[in-house]
Motif scaffolding. Structure first.
Motif, PDB file in Angstrom:
ATOM      1  N   THR A   7      -3.628  20.850 -47.937  1.00 40.58           N
ATOM      2  CA  THR A   7      -4.642  19.847 -48.412  1.00 40.58           C
ATOM      3  C   THR A   7      -4.284  18.719 -49.397  1.00 40.58           C
ATOM      4  OG1 THR A   7      -5.431  21.321 -50.163  1.00 40.58           O
ATOM      5  CG2 THR A   7      -6.429  21.380 -47.688  1.00 40.58           C
ATOM      6  N   SER A  42      -4.801  25.005 -39.132  1.00 38.95           N
ATOM      7  CA  SER A  42      -5.695  24.253 -39.745  1.00 38.95           C
ATOM      8  C   SER A  42      -6.044  23.159 -38.858  1.00 38.95           C
ATOM      9  CB  SER A  42      -4.931  23.548 -41.009  1.00 38.95           C
ATOM     10  OG  SER A  42      -4.376  24.617 -42.061  1.00 38.95           O
ATOM     11  N   VAL A  84      -1.125  22.772 -36.177  1.00 44.73           N
ATOM     12  CA  VAL A  84      -2.161  21.847 -36.779  1.00 44.73           C
ATOM     13  C   VAL A  84      -3.003  21.213 -35.508  1.00 44.73           C
ATOM     14  CG1 VAL A  84      -2.907  19.889 -37.984  1.00 44.73           C
ATOM     15  CG2 VAL A  84      -1.256  21.532 -38.870  1.00 44.73           C
ATOM     16  N   ASN A 121     -11.671  25.710 -40.312  1.00 46.48           N
ATOM     17  CA  ASN A 121     -10.844  25.722 -41.330  1.00 46.48           C
ATOM     18  C   ASN A 121     -10.165  24.228 -41.251  1.00 46.48           C
ATOM     19  OD1 ASN A 121      -8.850  26.560 -43.179  1.00 46.48           O
ATOM     20  ND2 ASN A 121      -7.198  26.947 -41.735  1.00 46.48           N
ATOM     21  N   VAL A 123      -8.839  21.194 -43.188  1.00 51.11           N
ATOM     22  CA  VAL A 123      -8.700  20.866 -44.301  1.00 51.11           C
ATOM     23  C   VAL A 123      -8.376  19.529 -44.778  1.00 51.11           C
ATOM     24  CG1 VAL A 123      -7.134  22.863 -44.189  1.00 51.11           C
ATOM     25  CG2 VAL A 123      -6.234  20.512 -43.459  1.00 51.11           C
TER      26      VAL A 123
END
Length: 217
Positions: A7, A42, A84, A121, A123
């Motif tokens: 993050t 994420s 991701v 989730n 981020v």
């Protein structure tokens, strides 16, 4: 361990992807150090208008896009780590600060939290919008929208990156009406939120003449 974005470094990692796609490779490799290791998958939310969706208009421009290519979510995914997910929440006709009443599309600033919260989730969020607002929204309305999104992202505990409003060719039909406000807004954005901005002009207007460089036109 899979490579995913932390993050605290998501903005730099998106910049790496941005430069990897359209910028000098030597710069991209320098920014690649911002991509870090983590152990859970994420999501990155990608929000924006038709430009972010992948619609491109030739100079002098027209109402309908002349070419539709991959949007920002797909482009970022093509160079980002496989673990991701880049969620495409873009929508042509979206405004950053104003509701598009004709198309029934609410402003990104008012739908940011529910859209981002729908992702597991999540981020970070990448926002590429604002050109549709130019000449329609006042400077203060645009600033208020950005500040609202920053507050919402902070409340959600996610990182945030805005792309500055991209330049267009001087031949574009609204250039004269929109360029002064685009310049004011981008200047303010970089000063007010330096940790949340990716400057598109560094690549798309390298000579800093306020116009899209011919290589990208």
């Amino acid at each position: 361990m899979n490579r995913v974005l932390s993050t605290r470094n998501i903005s730099a990692a998106i910049l790496f992807a941005f430069i990897s796609l359209i910028g000098p490779p030597q710069v991209a490799f320098a920014v690649q150090d911002a991509v870090t290791q983590a152990s859970t998958a994420s999501y990155v939310a990608v929000l924006g208008d038709s430009i972010a969706s992948g619609s491109f208009r030739s100079s002098p421009g027209s109402i309908s896009p002349t070419f539709v290519g991959p949007g920002w979510a797909s482009r970022l995914a093509s160079v980002g780590p496989a673990s991701v997910e880049y969620a495409d929440l873009t929508r042509g006709g979206s405004y950053l600060a104003l509701d598009n009443t004709g198309a029934g599309i609410p402003a990104i600033s008012t739908t940011f939290t529910p859209m981002v919260s729908s992702l597991p989730n999540c981020v970070a969020a990448f926002v590429a919008a604002g050109r549709n607002d130019l000449y329609h929204a006042t400077d203060q309305v645009l600033k208020d929208a950005v500040n609202s999104i920053v507050r919402q992202a902070t409340a959600l505990g996610i990182d945030l990156a805005f792309e500055t409003i991209q330049p267009v060719s001087a031949a574009y039909h609204s250039y004269g009406l929109t360029e002064p406000q685009r310049t004011r807004f981008n200047t303010w954005l970089k000063v007010a939120h330096p940790d949340h901005v990716l400057d598109a002009d560094v690549i798309l207007d390298a000579d800093r003449n306020g116009q899209l460089d011919s290589a990208f036109d």
